[in-house]
Design a protein around this motif. Sequence first.
Motif, PDB file in Angstrom:
ATOM      1  N   LYS A   1      19.083  14.933  48.675  1.00  0.00           N
ATOM      2  CA  LYS A   1      18.994  13.594  48.090  1.00  0.00           C
ATOM      3  C   LYS A   1      17.921  13.542  47.014  1.00  0.00           C
ATOM      4  N   THR A   2      16.769  14.133  47.297  1.00  0.00           N
ATOM      5  CA  THR A   2      15.667  14.108  46.321  1.00  0.00           C
ATOM      6  C   THR A   2      15.657  15.361  45.443  1.00  0.00           C
TER       7      THR A   2
ATOM      8  N   GLY B   1      15.401  27.652  44.464  1.00  0.00           N
ATOM      9  CA  GLY B   1      15.550  26.214  44.263  1.00  0.00           C
ATOM     10  C   GLY B   1      16.603  25.894  43.212  1.00  0.00           C
ATOM     11  N   ARG B   2      16.578  26.607  42.101  1.00  0.00           N
ATOM     12  CA  ARG B   2      17.585  26.379  41.054  1.00  0.00           C
ATOM     13  C   ARG B   2      18.984  26.664  41.588  1.00  0.00           C
ATOM     14  N   PHE B   3      19.116  27.750  42.353  1.00  0.00           N
ATOM     15  CA  PHE B   3      20.414  28.108  42.921  1.00  0.00           C
ATOM     16  C   PHE B   3      20.941  26.997  43.819  1.00  0.00           C
ATOM     17  N   LEU B   4      20.035  26.334  44.522  1.00  0.00           N
ATOM     18  CA  LEU B   4      20.428  25.269  45.454  1.00  0.00           C
ATOM     19  C   LEU B   4      20.614  23.922  44.759  1.00  0.00           C
ATOM     20  N   GLY B   5      20.317  23.856  43.476  1.00  0.00           N
ATOM     21  CA  GLY B   5      20.430  22.590  42.752  1.00  0.00           C
ATOM     22  C   GLY B   5      19.196  21.725  42.857  1.00  0.00           C
ATOM     23  N   ALA B   6      18.094  22.303  43.299  1.00  0.00           N
ATOM     24  CA  ALA B   6      16.847  21.545  43.390  1.00  0.00           C
ATOM     25  C   ALA B   6      16.218  21.396  42.005  1.00  0.00           C
ATOM     26  N   GLU B   7      15.437  20.350  41.856  1.00  0.00           N
ATOM     27  CA  GLU B   7      14.711  20.133  40.607  1.00  0.00           C
ATOM     28  C   GLU B   7      13.216  20.369  40.768  1.00  0.00           C
TER      29      GLU B   7
ATOM     30  N   GLY C   1       5.972  22.205  41.770  1.00  0.00           N
ATOM     31  CA  GLY C   1       6.382  21.927  40.397  1.00  0.00           C
ATOM     32  C   GLY C   1       7.884  22.011  40.208  1.00  0.00           C
ATOM     33  N   PRO C   2       8.322  21.871  38.958  1.00  0.00           N
ATOM     34  CA  PRO C   2       9.770  21.863  38.679  1.00  0.00           C
ATOM     35  C   PRO C   2      10.390  23.244  38.822  1.00  0.00           C
ATOM     36  N   CYS C   3      11.685  23.241  39.103  1.00  0.00           N
ATOM     37  CA  CYS C   3      12.424  24.492  39.186  1.00  0.00           C
ATOM     38  C   CYS C   3      12.846  24.936  37.789  1.00  0.00           C
TER      39      CYS C   3
END
Length: 436
Positions: A376-377, A409-415, A434-436
Amino acid sequence: MPLRKNICSYIILIMAVDSITITAQEARRLAISSQLLNQLPQQPDEEAMMAVFRQLGCVQIDPINVVARSPLLVLWSRLGDAAPQLLDRLMWQERRLFEYWAHAASIVLVEDFPIHHLQMVNFTRGDSNWARRTREWLNTNEPFRQYIFGQLEQRGPLFANEIEDRAVVPWESTGWTNTRNVSTMLGLLWEQGDITVTRREGSGFGLKKQWGLLEHHMPQWKDHEAISGESAVRQAALRSLKALGVATEKHISNYFIRGRYPGLTDVLEEMLADGRIQRVQIEANNRSRLEDWFIHSDSLTELAAVRDGAWPSRMVLLSPFDNLIADRDRIEVLFDFYYRTEIYTPRKKRQYGYYVLPVLYGDRLIGRIDPKIDRKTKTLHVHAVHKEPDAPRSRAVAAELNDLIVQLGRFLGAERVQYNGQVPASWASSFQNGPC
């Protein structure tokens, strides 16, 4: 006399002795490269994924989605971010892969159908209480079974909730399967090879399975005659040994079609005699391990490359169900790494976390992380980072691990990546929210 740094010379010298002696480090490196974990392919395309499956034999399916479905993590570790799209295409469109029981419920090769077909034929045979009970339940519910076949024949593939429960006698158990008659019947027909999964619904290799007749989904195997048990054991043992790098008889028996290797001792002796495999001794602390270890003859070239120093390496995060660590006892012997899943351990009794990913660095397992994705986040939370006692203290190694977590994180769609818990003191400055 020292070996010359020439692969051909190595192979000639290796094959000239009855038993090959290798170091513990060489055994680890051979295991890692045999699992395709030491380098990424130049082109991570469909054929690269098929090469992964041909080398590993199977990839375990697990329903837990705290990070990602385990098959996607296993493939991401070997192929990178393209894994989900490639897997969907090969399973549901090209139908070169399918789901069946290997060492657990797994994704396996359609071309390996003859090996798995033997399990389908023998599934309910035997005199065990379970086999007798299953046969009795299936016989009693034969009209229910025929109803499902009829529905799949007339309507095509269906989800379980599209099939009416017409069980004459309900399935009884003390677990979650109690009176779940439709899903139980579908599961039994799947293991018998009558039906197969034709699609999964939901994100990330979703849980909801669509079922169809196996003869419709894989018509090339209709009316296939079962191969002999000895042939299946031989083929499976060779595939297992090639995937493991070096292994004992027990390790082979625990891999791929776990527990279904009748007569394996005799088969191994026959393969030693015909040169398909070789004996190996592993030196550890200047003493050879006493067990009989084996190597596939096709792996001698890779062993020569390891000894030649031509062995690339990298850092990798491993699914809890990754093929490299699926045999916990074997990984403890080879890597001196004790690993158990704590998914069903009460929170307060967990040592490392709920869904822990070991960290492979070069030829050692140097740590583990406890991540969880909040979809969600779009935040990848890392609840803890644990370092093994002999892991490098280098900040550069920690920074590389931080970068790898960001890639996850990027692979999982995290930001964003958020570190929420403990990290090793010597590594702490390298882990950055921090950001992905």
